[in-house]
Write an enzyme that holds these catalytic residues in place. Structure first.
Site, PDB file in Angstrom:
ATOM      1  N   PHE A   1       0.819  -1.220   0.000  1.00  0.00           N
ATOM      2  CA  PHE A   1       0.000   0.000   0.000  1.00  0.00           C
ATOM      3  C   PHE A   1       0.846   1.260   0.000  1.00  0.00           C
ATOM      4  O   PHE A   1       0.367   2.326  -0.384  1.00  0.00           O
ATOM      5  CB  PHE A   1      -0.930   0.007   1.233  1.00  0.00           C
ATOM      6  CG  PHE A   1      -0.247   0.483   2.490  1.00  0.00           C
ATOM      7  CD1 PHE A   1      -0.150   1.839   2.769  1.00  0.00           C
ATOM      8  CD2 PHE A   1       0.341  -0.416   3.371  1.00  0.00           C
ATOM      9  CE1 PHE A   1       0.514   2.288   3.905  1.00  0.00           C
ATOM     10  CE2 PHE A   1       1.000   0.027   4.501  1.00  0.00           C
ATOM     11  CZ  PHE A   1       1.089   1.384   4.769  1.00  0.00           C
TER      12      PHE A   1
ATOM     13  N   LYS B   1      -1.184  -7.245  -9.073  1.00  0.00           N
ATOM     14  CA  LYS B   1      -2.131  -7.357  -7.945  1.00  0.00           C
ATOM     15  C   LYS B   1      -1.707  -6.279  -6.957  1.00  0.00           C
ATOM     16  O   LYS B   1      -0.835  -6.491  -6.125  1.00  0.00           O
ATOM     17  CB  LYS B   1      -2.037  -8.753  -7.325  1.00  0.00           C
ATOM     18  CG  LYS B   1      -3.303  -9.246  -6.641  1.00  0.00           C
ATOM     19  CD  LYS B   1      -3.825  -8.349  -5.536  1.00  0.00           C
ATOM     20  CE  LYS B   1      -3.071  -8.499  -4.237  1.00  0.00           C
ATOM     21  NZ  LYS B   1      -3.481  -7.458  -3.246  1.00  0.00           N
TER      22      LYS B   1
ATOM     23  N   GLU C   1      -4.964  -3.758  -1.751  1.00  0.00           N
ATOM     24  CA  GLU C   1      -6.410  -3.503  -1.687  1.00  0.00           C
ATOM     25  C   GLU C   1      -6.723  -2.237  -0.884  1.00  0.00           C
ATOM     26  O   GLU C   1      -7.858  -1.796  -0.822  1.00  0.00           O
ATOM     27  CB  GLU C   1      -7.152  -4.720  -1.126  1.00  0.00           C
ATOM     28  CG  GLU C   1      -6.757  -5.167   0.271  1.00  0.00           C
ATOM     29  CD  GLU C   1      -5.551  -6.109   0.315  1.00  0.00           C
ATOM     30  OE1 GLU C   1      -4.548  -5.814  -0.369  1.00  0.00           O
ATOM     31  OE2 GLU C   1      -5.596  -7.102   1.062  1.00  0.00           O
ATOM     32  N   ARG C   2      -5.675  -1.641  -0.224  1.00  0.00           N
ATOM     33  CA  ARG C   2      -5.926  -0.429   0.559  1.00  0.00           C
ATOM     34  C   ARG C   2      -6.058   0.817  -0.331  1.00  0.00           C
ATOM     35  O   ARG C   2      -6.783   1.739  -0.016  1.00  0.00           O
ATOM     36  CB  ARG C   2      -4.774  -0.167   1.527  1.00  0.00           C
ATOM     37  CG  ARG C   2      -4.335  -1.358   2.287  1.00  0.00           C
ATOM     38  CD  ARG C   2      -4.671  -1.259   3.746  1.00  0.00           C
ATOM     39  NE  ARG C   2      -4.277  -2.489   4.408  1.00  0.00           N
ATOM     40  CZ  ARG C   2      -5.011  -3.594   4.447  1.00  0.00           C
ATOM     41  NH1 ARG C   2      -6.219  -3.631   3.889  1.00  0.00           N
ATOM     42  NH2 ARG C   2      -4.569  -4.679   5.047  1.00  0.00           N
TER      43      ARG C   2
ATOM     44  N   CYS D   1       9.521   2.080   3.397  1.00  0.00           N
ATOM     45  CA  CYS D   1      10.438   0.975   3.720  1.00  0.00           C
ATOM     46  C   CYS D   1      11.855   1.486   3.898  1.00  0.00           C
ATOM     47  O   CYS D   1      12.709   0.807   4.444  1.00  0.00           O
ATOM     48  CB  CYS D   1      10.405  -0.079   2.633  1.00  0.00           C
ATOM     49  SG  CYS D   1      10.978   0.566   1.073  1.00  0.00           S
TER      50      CYS D   1
ATOM     51  N   GLU E   1       9.415  -4.250  13.118  1.00  0.00           N
ATOM     52  CA  GLU E   1       9.113  -3.070  12.296  1.00  0.00           C
ATOM     53  C   GLU E   1       7.825  -2.418  12.814  1.00  0.00           C
ATOM     54  O   GLU E   1       6.805  -3.093  12.958  1.00  0.00           O
ATOM     55  CB  GLU E   1       8.923  -3.495  10.837  1.00  0.00           C
ATOM     56  CG  GLU E   1       8.702  -2.331   9.895  1.00  0.00           C
ATOM     57  CD  GLU E   1       8.417  -2.774   8.456  1.00  0.00           C
ATOM     58  OE1 GLU E   1       7.665  -3.746   8.267  1.00  0.00           O
ATOM     59  OE2 GLU E   1       8.946  -2.129   7.539  1.00  0.00           O
TER      60      GLU E   1
HETATM   61  P1  NAD Z   1       1.545  -6.566   3.146  1.00  0.00           P
HETATM   62  O1  NAD Z   1       2.563  -7.639   3.228  1.00  0.00           O
HETATM   63  O2  NAD Z   1       0.419  -6.570   4.112  1.00  0.00           O
HETATM   64  O3  NAD Z   1       0.833  -6.582   1.686  1.00  0.00           O
HETATM   65  C1  NAD Z   1       1.614  -6.621   0.506  1.00  0.00           C
HETATM   66  C2  NAD Z   1       0.817  -7.348  -0.573  1.00  0.00           C
HETATM   67  O4  NAD Z   1       0.608  -8.700  -0.156  1.00  0.00           O
HETATM   68  C3  NAD Z   1      -0.557  -6.736  -0.827  1.00  0.00           C
HETATM   69  O5  NAD Z   1      -0.814  -6.744  -2.212  1.00  0.00           O
HETATM   70  C4  NAD Z   1      -1.494  -7.668  -0.061  1.00  0.00           C
HETATM   71  O6  NAD Z   1      -2.775  -7.756  -0.653  1.00  0.00           O
HETATM   72  C5  NAD Z   1      -0.792  -9.012  -0.132  1.00  0.00           C
HETATM   73  N1  NAD Z   1      -1.055  -9.846   1.043  1.00  0.00           N
HETATM   74  C6  NAD Z   1      -1.313  -9.438   2.305  1.00  0.00           C
HETATM   75  N2  NAD Z   1      -1.513 -10.490   3.112  1.00  0.00           N
HETATM   76  C7  NAD Z   1      -1.374 -11.592   2.353  1.00  0.00           C
HETATM   77  C8  NAD Z   1      -1.453 -13.000   2.622  1.00  0.00           C
HETATM   78  N3  NAD Z   1      -1.715 -13.466   3.842  1.00  0.00           N
HETATM   79  N4  NAD Z   1      -1.238 -13.853   1.608  1.00  0.00           N
HETATM   80  C9  NAD Z   1      -0.975 -13.405   0.385  1.00  0.00           C
HETATM   81  N5  NAD Z   1      -0.894 -12.092   0.061  1.00  0.00           N
HETATM   82  C10 NAD Z   1      -1.089 -11.191   1.032  1.00  0.00           C
HETATM   83  O7  NAD Z   1       2.336  -5.173   3.162  1.00  0.00           O
HETATM   84  P2  NAD Z   1       1.737  -3.713   3.231  1.00  0.00           P
HETATM   85  O8  NAD Z   1       1.191  -3.470   4.595  1.00  0.00           O
HETATM   86  O9  NAD Z   1       0.865  -3.442   2.061  1.00  0.00           O
HETATM   87  O10 NAD Z   1       3.058  -2.842   3.019  1.00  0.00           O
HETATM   88  C11 NAD Z   1       3.917  -2.459   4.069  1.00  0.00           C
HETATM   89  C12 NAD Z   1       5.105  -3.389   4.159  1.00  0.00           C
HETATM   90  O11 NAD Z   1       5.818  -3.397   2.927  1.00  0.00           O
HETATM   91  C13 NAD Z   1       6.124  -2.952   5.211  1.00  0.00           C
HETATM   92  O12 NAD Z   1       6.584  -4.088   5.875  1.00  0.00           O
HETATM   93  C14 NAD Z   1       7.230  -2.315   4.385  1.00  0.00           C
HETATM   94  O13 NAD Z   1       8.497  -2.317   5.002  1.00  0.00           O
HETATM   95  C15 NAD Z   1       7.216  -3.183   3.183  1.00  0.00           C
HETATM   96  N6  NAD Z   1       7.839  -2.551   2.041  1.00  0.00           N
HETATM   97  C16 NAD Z   1       9.062  -3.001   1.647  1.00  0.00           C
HETATM   98  C17 NAD Z   1       9.692  -2.414   0.566  1.00  0.00           C
HETATM   99  C18 NAD Z   1      11.035  -2.908   0.112  1.00  0.00           C
HETATM  100  O14 NAD Z   1      11.452  -2.540  -0.979  1.00  0.00           O
HETATM  101  N7  NAD Z   1      11.716  -3.735   0.880  1.00  0.00           N
HETATM  102  C19 NAD Z   1       9.074  -1.354  -0.108  1.00  0.00           C
HETATM  103  C20 NAD Z   1       7.820  -0.921   0.328  1.00  0.00           C
HETATM  104  C21 NAD Z   1       7.207  -1.525   1.399  1.00  0.00           C
END
Ligand code: NAD
Length: 505
Positions: A153, A177, A180-181, A285, A387
């Site tokens: 998101f 994909k 969804e937020r 991140c 985190e």
């Molecule tokens: P998230 O892991 O909740 O969601 C990421 C994606 O995974 C979304 O599209 C979501 O729909 C999907 N998802 C969520 N739960 C799932 C499940 N149980 N099974 C399968 N798919 C699922 O992450 P977020 O809250 O959207 O984003 C924040 C996180 O992303 C933080 O931890 C941040 O550090 C990380 N991030 C990392 C980078 C990097 O380059 N390392 C960059 C941006 C964000």
């Protein structure tokens, strides 16, 4: 589904397609706490329909010469620039980051799309003349076919563009994909890509949750998955992709440290830290979440300078040009930050500025948390190990450069780290010895430029190829190597005559 709010569909085969699952997720306006839309959650069959469209469209796109593909990308870049204000406002309305920050989100994505317009050059292979007598060896990079990206998101324009641009430039068809937020900007990007001349089916957006993600992971026609999100999901995607024989690059969470040496200009450092820790409500991140001053005097001075700056932060509606940052993305994200503040207090860290009590100019129902600053944090504290992903900065004090260096190196996460110093030798040692993927020297958020690569180490990144830069082209293509021998043709006919010009007779 509530009938009073708009419903956000999918984008399949070049057009918006209503969801059929009957399942929806709420999309909030984080500045008011109200539901502003609902997004359709795709079924396995809907993901399959997107893949079928992609599969049919991909071969002709792969045959289109790279210069022409580059022109479509160049037009795409130009259309995004033309629509920058509208896209930034849309992004801000679902994410909660300020409009200028939303423009930065789009801009950092655009830079990778611009990089991908160099695809004719980027796809050039290698050539060895006369590797053996009369034998030449050359390699070429070919697209994988249908590939996918699953994105978080917190950068709803940048990260989709980091995935889409190199993948389609290389001749693949793409299934995105998004989170969804905040799904609206990715959908608009797909529409702009079609307007730029991208054939229908080359870029599809399926909105959804775990069902859609699992459908992607188990679809046999999808060859590669690029993921960005939290570490547990990154690890799950990496492991599942390996089981289903897909190439995967999965980037996870972070805990980025900034080491502050006694010779640094602490006023400048404090300004840099405030921007890097609290900008975008800490939902980056590459945010700095841990400051490591070296020596007691540095730590005491740093806290004294930081405290009033954190207290002076202006937090409010992301459309208000006066605010430093807006709300968190959801109530759950806000609750998580508040919970960590309490955990920090219970663990015995010193709460220098309490974000639960800070001033917020905004709707009381918005998902706001004011800036939080902890001192005297210890290595075993949960607030240090985990985190938080919110507007909270912690200070963990170190006695020496070696002790400071050990902290990010020994931490589970290894995304980025920064050092503030005037000493070149210390900075060089830091860059060479530290165990994290991206390094800043007197730069607090060292996000590499588009033509270098971006990627964390340890629990911040699974897979060995980074995002953007040359690695992104390698990730979305496969190498074919040709070993060729062309013996001299025998041009003598049965009568012993030599043909000057061969004919088909
Ligand atoms: P998230 O892991 O909740 O969601 C990421 C994606 O995974 C979304 O599209 C979501 O729909 C999907 N998802 C969520 N739960 C799932 C499940 N149980 N099974 C399968 N798919 C699922 O992450 P977020 O809250 O959207 O984003 C924040 C996180 O992303 C933080 O931890 C941040 O550090 C990380 N991030 C990392 C980078 C990097 O380059 N390392 C960059 C941006 C964000």
């Amino acid at each position: 589904m509530s009938s009073s709010v708009p419903v956000i569909p999918h984008f399949i085969g070049g057009r918006r397609v209503e969801g059929t699952s009957g399942n929806y997720a709420d999309v909030f306006d984080p500045s008011t706490g109200q539901v502003q839309a609902q997004v359709a959650l795709a079924t396995t069959e809907e993901v399959r329909a997107a893949v079928e469209n992609a599969k049919v469209a991909q071969p002709a796109w792969a045959r289109t010469n790279p210069q022409k593909r580059a022109r479509v990308l160049a037009k795409f870049v130009s259309l995004i620039n033309d629509n920058m204000q509208e896209l930034a406002e849309l992004l801000s309305s679902e994410h909660g980051k300020t409009v200028p920050d939303a423009k930065g989100d789009i801009q950092r994505g655009l830079e990778v799309a611009e990089f991908a317009t160099g695809i004719p050059h980027l796809l050039k292979g290698e050539y060895t003349d006369n590797a053996g007598t009369g034998i030449d060896v050359y390699s070429m990079r070919q697209p994988l076919g249908v590939v996918a990206g699953i994105t978080p998101f917190n950068f709803p324009a940048m990260i989709p563009l980091w995935k889409i641009s190199p993948a389609i430039a290389s001749g693949n068809a793409f299934i995105l994909k998004p989170s969804e937020r905040d799904p609206s900007v990715p959908l608009r990007l797909a529409e702009l890509a079609i307007e730029a001349g991208l054939p229908a089916g080359i870029l599809n957006v399926v909105n959804g949750d775990k069902v859609a993600v699992d459908a992607i992971l188990h679809d046999e026609d999808i060859r590669a998955v690029g993921f960005v999100g939290s570490t547990p999901i990154a690890q799950y995607i990496y492991e599942t992709a390996a089981q289903t024989g897909k190439r995967a690059q999965c980037f996870g969470g972070a805990k980025n440290h900034a080491i502050i040496m006694p010779d640094a200009d602490l006023e400048e450092v404090a300004d840099a830290l405030v921007g890097a820790a609290y900008g975008s409500a800490g939902e980056r991140c590459m945010a700095i979440s841990v400051a490591v001053p070296v020596g007691k005097e540095t730590a005491d001075r740093l806290i004294a300078i930081l405290k009033p700056k954190v207290e002076a932060l202006k937090i409010g509606a992301p459309t208000d040009p006066q605010v430093d940052y807006g709300p968190l993305v959801t109530q759950a994200a806000k609750d998580r930050v508040l919970e960590y503040i309490q955990i920090g207090v219970d663990e015995g860290a010193t709460l220098v500025v309490d974000g639960r009590e800070g001033d917020v100019v905004g709707d009381p129902n918005g998902f706001y948390v004011a800036g939080t600053l902890f001192d005297d944090v210890q290595k075993h504290h949960r607030i240090y190990q985990e985190e938080i992903f919110g507007p909270a900065l912690m200070v963990i004090r170190a006695d020496s450069f070696e002790d400071a260096l050990a902290l990010p190196s020994e931490h589970d996460y290894g995304n980025g780290a920064a050092i503030f110093t005037r000493d070149g030798h210390t900075a060089r040692e830091f860059a060479r010895l530290i165990d994290t993927g991206m390094i800043g020297i007197n730069i607090p958020i060292p996000v590499p430029i588009a033509y270098h690569t971006f990627g964390g180490w340890k629990k911040s990144g699974f897979g060995d190829l980074n995002q953007h830069g040359p690695d992104s082209i390698r990730f979305y293509t496969k190498t074919k190597t040709v070993t060729a021998r062309w013996p001299k043709a025998d041009l003598t006919d049965a009568a012993g005559n030599h043909f000057v010009i061969p004919t088909m007779d």
